[in-house]
Motif scaffolding. Sequence first.
Motif, mmCIF file in Angstrom:
data_model
loop_
_atom_site.group_PDB
_atom_site.id
_atom_site.type_symbol
_atom_site.label_atom_id
_atom_site.label_comp_id
_atom_site.label_asym_id
_atom_site.label_seq_id
_atom_site.Cartn_x
_atom_site.Cartn_y
_atom_site.Cartn_z
ATOM 1 N N TYR A 1 0.843 -1.183 0.000
ATOM 2 C CA TYR A 1 0.000 0.000 0.000
ATOM 3 C C TYR A 1 0.883 1.239 0.000
ATOM 4 O O TYR A 1 1.923 1.274 0.667
ATOM 5 C CB TYR A 1 -0.881 0.042 1.255
ATOM 6 C CG TYR A 1 -1.992 -0.968 1.287
ATOM 7 C CD1 TYR A 1 -2.989 -0.970 0.311
ATOM 8 C CD2 TYR A 1 -2.066 -1.905 2.308
ATOM 9 C CE1 TYR A 1 -4.031 -1.886 0.352
ATOM 10 C CE2 TYR A 1 -3.107 -2.818 2.359
ATOM 11 C CZ TYR A 1 -4.083 -2.803 1.370
ATOM 12 O OH TYR A 1 -5.106 -3.711 1.423
ATOM 13 N N SER A 2 0.472 2.253 -0.721
ATOM 14 C CA SER A 2 1.150 3.542 -0.691
ATOM 15 C C SER A 2 1.175 4.040 0.750
ATOM 16 O O SER A 2 0.165 4.006 1.449
ATOM 17 C CB SER A 2 0.402 4.531 -1.588
ATOM 18 O OG SER A 2 0.961 5.811 -1.455
ATOM 19 N N GLY A 3 2.350 4.462 1.199
ATOM 20 C CA GLY A 3 2.508 4.892 2.581
ATOM 21 C C GLY A 3 3.032 3.790 3.484
ATOM 22 O O GLY A 3 3.378 4.046 4.637
ATOM 23 N N TYR A 4 3.099 2.564 2.964
ATOM 24 C CA TYR A 4 3.568 1.409 3.746
ATOM 25 C C TYR A 4 4.671 0.672 2.990
ATOM 26 O O TYR A 4 4.770 -0.543 3.014
ATOM 27 C CB TYR A 4 2.389 0.483 4.079
ATOM 28 C CG TYR A 4 1.398 1.176 4.970
ATOM 29 C CD1 TYR A 4 1.568 1.184 6.345
ATOM 30 C CD2 TYR A 4 0.344 1.897 4.423
ATOM 31 C CE1 TYR A 4 0.688 1.879 7.168
ATOM 32 C CE2 TYR A 4 -0.543 2.597 5.232
ATOM 33 C CZ TYR A 4 -0.359 2.577 6.602
ATOM 34 O OH TYR A 4 -1.221 3.270 7.403
ATOM 35 N N GLU A 5 5.517 1.451 2.327
ATOM 36 C CA GLU A 5 6.582 0.908 1.496
ATOM 37 C C GLU A 5 7.694 0.287 2.329
ATOM 38 O O GLU A 5 7.801 0.547 3.521
ATOM 39 C CB GLU A 5 7.186 2.016 0.615
ATOM 40 C CG GLU A 5 6.234 2.622 -0.378
ATOM 41 C CD GLU A 5 5.465 3.832 0.166
ATOM 42 O OE1 GLU A 5 5.563 4.138 1.384
ATOM 43 O OE2 GLU A 5 4.755 4.468 -0.617
ATOM 44 N N GLU B 1 11.323 2.501 0.573
ATOM 45 C CA GLU B 1 10.744 3.420 -0.409
ATOM 46 C C GLU B 1 10.224 2.738 -1.667
ATOM 47 O O GLU B 1 9.893 3.406 -2.644
ATOM 48 C CB GLU B 1 11.736 4.526 -0.757
ATOM 49 C CG GLU B 1 12.144 5.354 0.458
ATOM 50 C CD GLU B 1 13.114 6.463 0.131
ATOM 51 O OE1 GLU B 1 13.355 6.741 -1.065
ATOM 52 O OE2 GLU B 1 13.641 7.044 1.092
ATOM 53 N N ARG C 1 -6.883 0.498 5.257
ATOM 54 C CA ARG C 1 -6.216 1.759 5.600
ATOM 55 C C ARG C 1 -6.709 2.298 6.946
ATOM 56 O O ARG C 1 -5.920 2.824 7.740
ATOM 57 C CB ARG C 1 -6.393 2.783 4.490
ATOM 58 C CG ARG C 1 -5.530 2.467 3.288
ATOM 59 C CD ARG C 1 -5.515 3.627 2.297
ATOM 60 N NE ARG C 1 -4.517 3.375 1.275
ATOM 61 C CZ ARG C 1 -3.222 3.585 1.403
ATOM 62 N NH1 ARG C 1 -2.736 4.048 2.535
ATOM 63 N NH2 ARG C 1 -2.392 3.319 0.418
ATOM 64 N N THR D 1 -4.269 2.857 10.115
ATOM 65 C CA THR D 1 -4.246 4.167 10.766
ATOM 66 C C THR D 1 -4.622 4.049 12.240
ATOM 67 O O THR D 1 -3.975 4.642 13.104
ATOM 68 C CB THR D 1 -5.198 5.147 10.049
ATOM 69 O OG1 THR D 1 -4.760 5.285 8.693
ATOM 70 C CG2 THR D 1 -5.217 6.506 10.725
ATOM 71 N N SER E 1 3.425 1.209 10.866
ATOM 72 C CA SER E 1 4.440 1.814 10.004
ATOM 73 C C SER E 1 5.229 0.770 9.212
ATOM 74 O O SER E 1 6.004 1.127 8.339
ATOM 75 C CB SER E 1 5.402 2.664 10.844
ATOM 76 O OG SER E 1 6.125 1.857 11.757
#
Length: 141
Positions: A6-10, A13, A74, A78, A83
């Motif tokens: 998921y974007s934000g959970y790379e 990077e 998500r 959250t 992280s």
Amino acid sequence: FTLQLYSGYEYNEALQVRLSELSGKVVVVNFWASWCQPCRTEAADLETAWRAYEESGQVVLLGVDYVDTEPEARTYMTDFNLSYPNGPDMGTRISQLFNRNMGVPETYLIDQTGVLRDIKIGPFQSLVEIQAFIDPWLIER
């Protein structure tokens, strides 16, 4: 396997992680779902464990979101301030590789050479239990 993240959970990077790229690390693969009440029992402790192990670079925790939708996933991530790298199990492709059939949560430990070494069916009850699952594999073998 390759897990699209998921974007934000790379991881480093990157929006995907290949198990083969994690050679030399202990990999903890945790199958979870936003609709899974027992998953909520362990979520905060998994995040605490990740934060403790992340800096050493010896352990990678991968969250695999099982049979879920991205909006609910998500919200869950959250809610627990996760992280560590997380991604969906599209079409249960990754679950099938692990021959999973007990439900979620399930956690698998893969050693530095890529060998599956331990399985935890059901939720971890504490950070101490998670550490006891991981720490024996950090000893040089």
